[in-house]
Design a protein around this motif. Structure first.
Motif, PDB file in Angstrom:
ATOM      1  N   HIS A 175      22.062 -94.371  26.074  1.00 39.29           N
ATOM      2  CA  HIS A 175      22.917 -95.078  25.034  1.00 39.29           C
ATOM      3  C   HIS A 175      23.336 -94.398  23.751  1.00 39.29           C
ATOM      4  CE1 HIS A 175      20.488 -99.230  25.705  1.00 39.29           C
ATOM      5  NE2 HIS A 175      21.214 -98.739  26.687  1.00 39.29           N
ATOM      6  N   ASN A 176      24.605 -94.513  23.232  1.00 36.04           N
ATOM      7  CA  ASN A 176      25.224 -93.732  22.254  1.00 36.04           C
ATOM      8  C   ASN A 176      25.620 -92.339  22.685  1.00 36.04           C
ATOM      9  OD1 ASN A 176      23.642 -96.135  20.812  1.00 36.04           O
ATOM     10  ND2 ASN A 176      25.564 -95.901  20.183  1.00 36.04           N
ATOM     11  N   VAL A 177      25.395 -91.996  24.034  1.00 35.40           N
ATOM     12  CA  VAL A 177      25.551 -90.378  24.215  1.00 35.40           C
ATOM     13  C   VAL A 177      27.210 -90.324  24.270  1.00 35.40           C
ATOM     14  CG1 VAL A 177      25.396 -88.850  25.960  1.00 35.40           C
ATOM     15  CG2 VAL A 177      23.258 -89.848  25.287  1.00 35.40           C
ATOM     16  N   ALA A 178      27.755 -89.211  23.827  1.00 32.19           N
ATOM     17  CA  ALA A 178      29.177 -89.174  23.566  1.00 32.19           C
ATOM     18  C   ALA A 178      29.619 -87.579  24.180  1.00 32.19           C
ATOM     19  CB  ALA A 178      29.915 -89.469  22.422  1.00 32.19           C
ATOM     20  N   ILE A 179      30.757 -87.466  25.037  1.00 31.41           N
ATOM     21  CA  ILE A 179      31.234 -86.360  25.590  1.00 31.41           C
ATOM     22  C   ILE A 179      32.450 -86.054  24.588  1.00 31.41           C
ATOM     23  CG2 ILE A 179      32.003 -84.895  27.401  1.00 31.41           C
ATOM     24  CD1 ILE A 179      30.283 -86.594  29.320  1.00 31.41           C
ATOM     25  N   HIS A 180      32.493 -84.936  24.127  1.00 30.61           N
ATOM     26  CA  HIS A 180      33.536 -84.464  23.450  1.00 30.61           C
ATOM     27  C   HIS A 180      34.214 -83.383  23.961  1.00 30.61           C
ATOM     28  CE1 HIS A 180      31.682 -86.415  19.638  1.00 30.61           C
ATOM     29  NE2 HIS A 180      30.547 -86.047  20.553  1.00 30.61           N
ATOM     30  N   ARG A 181      35.695 -83.394  23.968  1.00 26.78           N
ATOM     31  CA  ARG A 181      36.510 -82.538  24.601  1.00 26.78           C
ATOM     32  C   ARG A 181      37.640 -82.023  23.746  1.00 26.78           C
ATOM     33  NH1 ARG A 181      35.588 -81.065  29.879  1.00 26.78           N
ATOM     34  NH2 ARG A 181      34.298 -82.514  31.272  1.00 26.78           N
ATOM     35  N   HIS A 182      37.817 -80.861  23.241  1.00 28.94           N
ATOM     36  CA  HIS A 182      38.877 -80.511  22.439  1.00 28.94           C
ATOM     37  C   HIS A 182      39.169 -81.306  21.112  1.00 28.94           C
ATOM     38  CE1 HIS A 182      39.989 -77.763  25.549  1.00 28.94           C
ATOM     39  NE2 HIS A 182      39.931 -78.904  26.464  1.00 28.94           N
ATOM     40  N   GLY A 183      38.080 -81.691  20.553  1.00 24.87           N
ATOM     41  CA  GLY A 183      38.046 -82.331  19.243  1.00 24.87           C
ATOM     42  C   GLY A 183      38.192 -83.878  19.338  1.00 24.87           C
ATOM     43  N   ALA A 184      38.020 -84.447  20.799  1.00 22.88           N
ATOM     44  CA  ALA A 184      38.137 -85.744  20.721  1.00 22.88           C
ATOM     45  C   ALA A 184      37.086 -86.399  21.668  1.00 22.88           C
ATOM     46  CB  ALA A 184      39.599 -86.244  21.383  1.00 22.88           C
ATOM     47  N   ALA A 242      35.753 -87.891  24.915  1.00 22.46           N
ATOM     48  CA  ALA A 242      36.185 -88.037  26.309  1.00 22.46           C
ATOM     49  C   ALA A 242      35.760 -89.054  26.944  1.00 22.46           C
ATOM     50  CB  ALA A 242      36.222 -86.855  27.007  1.00 22.46           C
ATOM     51  N   GLU A 243      34.443 -89.526  26.579  1.00 23.90           N
ATOM     52  CA  GLU A 243      33.626 -90.516  27.210  1.00 23.90           C
ATOM     53  C   GLU A 243      32.407 -90.746  26.324  1.00 23.90           C
ATOM     54  OE1 GLU A 243      31.097 -91.204  31.460  1.00 23.90           O
ATOM     55  OE2 GLU A 243      32.692 -89.521  31.496  1.00 23.90           O
ATOM     56  N   SER A 244      31.936 -92.172  26.372  1.00 19.07           N
ATOM     57  CA  SER A 244      30.774 -92.471  25.624  1.00 19.07           C
ATOM     58  C   SER A 244      30.326 -93.735  25.929  1.00 19.07           C
ATOM     59  CB  SER A 244      31.387 -92.690  23.876  1.00 19.07           C
ATOM     60  OG  SER A 244      32.084 -93.548  23.861  1.00 19.07           O
ATOM     61  N   LEU A 245      28.999 -93.905  25.753  1.00 15.90           N
ATOM     62  CA  LEU A 245      28.323 -95.314  25.900  1.00 15.90           C
ATOM     63  C   LEU A 245      27.982 -95.972  24.517  1.00 15.90           C
ATOM     64  CD1 LEU A 245      26.210 -94.362  28.988  1.00 15.90           C
ATOM     65  CD2 LEU A 245      28.299 -95.460  29.026  1.00 15.90           C
ATOM     66  N   SER A 246      28.190 -97.397  24.668  1.00 17.61           N
ATOM     67  CA  SER A 246      27.657 -97.976  23.346  1.00 17.61           C
ATOM     68  C   SER A 246      25.980 -98.024  23.492  1.00 17.61           C
ATOM     69  CB  SER A 246      28.398 -99.160  23.513  1.00 17.61           C
ATOM     70  OG  SER A 246      28.099-100.031  24.254  1.00 17.61           O
ATOM     71  N   GLY A 247      25.545 -98.700  22.415  1.00 18.50           N
ATOM     72  CA  GLY A 247      24.138 -98.879  22.366  1.00 18.50           C
ATOM     73  C   GLY A 247      23.318 -99.082  20.846  1.00 18.50           C
ATOM     74  N   GLU A 248      22.409 -99.020  21.049  1.00 16.84           N
ATOM     75  CA  GLU A 248      21.648 -99.390  19.537  1.00 16.84           C
ATOM     76  C   GLU A 248      21.253 -98.183  18.811  1.00 16.84           C
ATOM     77  OE1 GLU A 248      17.316-100.696  20.607  1.00 16.84           O
ATOM     78  OE2 GLU A 248      18.664-101.280  22.226  1.00 16.84           O
ATOM     79  N   TYR A 249      21.707 -97.036  19.113  1.00 23.04           N
ATOM     80  CA  TYR A 249      21.108 -95.860  18.461  1.00 23.04           C
ATOM     81  C   TYR A 249      22.398 -95.272  17.733  1.00 23.04           C
ATOM     82  CZ  TYR A 249      17.201 -96.668  21.885  1.00 23.04           C
ATOM     83  OH  TYR A 249      16.441 -97.216  22.646  1.00 23.04           O
ATOM     84  N   GLY A 250      23.590 -95.915  17.525  1.00 19.55           N
ATOM     85  CA  GLY A 250      24.724 -95.268  16.767  1.00 19.55           C
ATOM     86  C   GLY A 250      24.505 -94.683  15.566  1.00 19.55           C
ATOM     87  N   ARG A 285      19.952 -89.897  40.503  1.00 18.19           N
ATOM     88  CA  ARG A 285      20.842 -91.050  40.027  1.00 18.19           C
ATOM     89  C   ARG A 285      22.184 -90.231  39.978  1.00 18.19           C
ATOM     90  NH1 ARG A 285      17.252 -94.934  36.273  1.00 18.19           N
ATOM     91  NH2 ARG A 285      18.879 -96.575  37.160  1.00 18.19           N
ATOM     92  N   GLU A 286      23.140 -91.281  40.021  1.00 18.87           N
ATOM     93  CA  GLU A 286      24.691 -90.706  40.238  1.00 18.87           C
ATOM     94  C   GLU A 286      25.444 -91.793  39.175  1.00 18.87           C
ATOM     95  OE1 GLU A 286      25.694 -90.456  44.060  1.00 18.87           O
ATOM     96  OE2 GLU A 286      26.356 -92.606  44.524  1.00 18.87           O
ATOM     97  N   THR A 287      26.659 -90.973  39.076  1.00 24.28           N
ATOM     98  CA  THR A 287      27.707 -91.807  38.329  1.00 24.28           C
ATOM     99  C   THR A 287      29.209 -91.226  38.795  1.00 24.28           C
ATOM    100  OG1 THR A 287      28.474 -92.471  36.075  1.00 24.28           O
ATOM    101  CG2 THR A 287      27.610 -90.253  36.158  1.00 24.28           C
ATOM    102  N   ARG A 288      30.061 -92.253  38.670  1.00 25.85           N
ATOM    103  CA  ARG A 288      31.510 -91.613  38.667  1.00 25.85           C
ATOM    104  C   ARG A 288      31.825 -91.076  37.449  1.00 25.85           C
ATOM    105  NH1 ARG A 288      34.305 -92.262  43.149  1.00 25.85           N
ATOM    106  NH2 ARG A 288      33.765 -93.882  44.669  1.00 25.85           N
ATOM    107  N   GLY A 289      31.276 -91.466  36.187  1.00 25.64           N
ATOM    108  CA  GLY A 289      31.751 -90.715  34.909  1.00 25.64           C
ATOM    109  C   GLY A 289      30.969 -89.543  34.777  1.00 25.64           C
ATOM    110  N   SER A 290      30.547 -89.273  33.406  1.00 26.91           N
ATOM    111  CA  SER A 290      29.585 -87.857  33.258  1.00 26.91           C
ATOM    112  C   SER A 290      28.477 -88.357  32.599  1.00 26.91           C
ATOM    113  CB  SER A 290      30.644 -86.926  32.485  1.00 26.91           C
ATOM    114  OG  SER A 290      31.953 -86.658  33.297  1.00 26.91           O
ATOM    115  N   ILE A 291      28.095 -89.633  32.373  1.00 25.15           N
ATOM    116  CA  ILE A 291      27.055 -89.739  31.404  1.00 25.15           C
ATOM    117  C   ILE A 291      26.030 -90.908  32.419  1.00 25.15           C
ATOM    118  CG2 ILE A 291      26.136 -90.923  29.429  1.00 25.15           C
ATOM    119  CD1 ILE A 291      28.895 -90.494  28.038  1.00 25.15           C
TER     120      ILE A 291
END
Length: 371
Positions: free
Chosen positions: A293-302, A304-312, A349-355
């Motif tokens: 929850h609320n993990v985000a991947i940042h690339r070049h200042g933006a 790129a991928e994130s998950l929502s959640g209750e820990y924002g 565990r596996e994912t098509r994304g990165s989180i």
């Protein structure tokens, strides 16, 4: 690969009632990971080494009062420090790794307190191996190790507490209670909110008034510390599994301490309280987040991928991004289960994304026979 035709009925009979969520399967046997003995040895050796490093980092935090560095207040620190100094008994946890492009395990985090996917690892994938790939091994002594640990604990009666309306948590706690009974202990199931307080005797009690001397829970300490009864834990004499000091290991703040103390260890990924000096790709994680929850991947200042959640709204740490090979488009994360600080099983565990999240499918594994 083909799934067993009746797999839903099989896994439900074995206790896995949460194999699908919102139409998505969280148990996936249409794929499997075939690991080499060398890969298994590498994962387990790394996990064993990290268990020692985590203990050194915890000692460093406690003795140097680095509580703010791991997101804790001084009034919370007293309970954790005394729990650590007493060496309170701890049972289990799960290190999560990615393999980098060179095949080296890289640590993402340690689920040191409320790790899930216990039943998928210990039971469901073992039955799958017996049915589908009986000629192969599997890195999986989790159930046996847990029963032995409970036998050696010296405990007589353990209350097993869970959060209502969370089928996986309740199912996991019920499974653990069954292992306790196999080990010869008395186990009593109890919803967390039914824990009461006997003011006369200064003890936690269950709904029947029976004193709670030992309590296995899947309720994280960062939540426990906010409860009205938190200030009674120290004097109650109740022993919790996992104990308070495990919050230090399970929080993300310790990743920064590890990165500072053991930067030369090949599995330790650079982690900082701010993203400077981590390069153009990094990951932000809430200090006390769970299940992605609320993990985000940042690339070049933006982002790129994130998950929502209750820990924002929580403070974050920033970890260097690990480039990891994909298998048929999926990113596998390898969890190494620890019992009494020894590696005993692997779960994937596996994912098509990165989180990886709590909804990411669990995929069974097998181990190639040694030549």
């Amino acid at each position: 690969m083909a799934a067993r035709a009746d797999w839903p009925a099989r896994v439900e009979q074995q206790g896995l009632l949460w194999h699908s969520e919102d139409g998505d399967e969280t148990w996936n046997e249409r794929a499997a990971y075939l690991l080499s003995p060398a890969e298994v040895e590498k994962l387990c050796r790394t996990a064993r080494e990290l268990a020692g490093l985590y203990h050194q980092a915890t000692e460093h935090i406690v003795e140097n009062n680095l509580w703010s560095a791991v997101g804790l207040q001084n009034h919370e620190a007293e309970l954790l420090a005394s729990s650590w100094r007493r060496g309170e008994w701890s049972l289990q946890g799960r290190f999560d790794f990615l393999f980098d492009a060179q095949g080296s395990p890289k640590l993402l985090e340690y689920n040191a307190e409320t790790a899930l996917s216990l039943m998928e690892t210990a039971v469901i994938q073992k039955h799958w191996r017996d049915d589908v790939m009986p000629q192969h091994d599997q890195c999986n002594q989790l159930e046996e190790a847990l029963v032995l640990a409970w036998q050696q604990s010296g405990f007589a009666h353990v209350h097993c507490a869970w959060r209502p309306r969370h089928p996986e948590v309740e199912g996991t706690v019920r499974y653990m209670a069954g292992l306790m009974r196999r080990a010869g202990l008395r186990a009593t199931m109890m919803a967390m909110h039914r824990m009461g307080w006997n003011a006369r005797d200064g003890q936690f009690v269950d709904h029947d008034g029976t004193p709670i001397t030992h309590c296995f829970k899947l309720y994280p300490w960062e939540w426990m510390l906010r409860e009205p009864f938190a200030d009674r834990v120290e004097a109650s004499g109740c022993f919790f599994i996992e104990p308070p000091w495990r919050l230090l290991l399970g929080g993300k703040g310790i990743l920064c301490v590890l990165s500072e103390l053991f930067a030369d260890h090949p599995a330790v990924v650079p982690c900082r309280p701010s993203p400077e000096h981590l390069g153009s790709a990094f990951v932000s994680k809430p200090l006390f987040g769970h299940e992605g929850h609320n993990v985000a991947i940042h690339r070049h200042g933006a982002i790129a991928e994130s998950l929502s959640g209750e820990y924002g709204d929580e403070p974050k740490v920033y970890q260097a991004f690990v480039e990891s090979p994909r298998q048929d488009g999926f990113l596998p994360q390898f969890g190494v289960w620890m019992v009494r600080d020894q590696p005993v099983a692997i779960g994937v565990r596996e994912t098509r994304g990165s989180i990886i999240s709590g909804k990411s499918p669990f995929v069974p594994h097998a181990v190639q026979a040694s030549a």
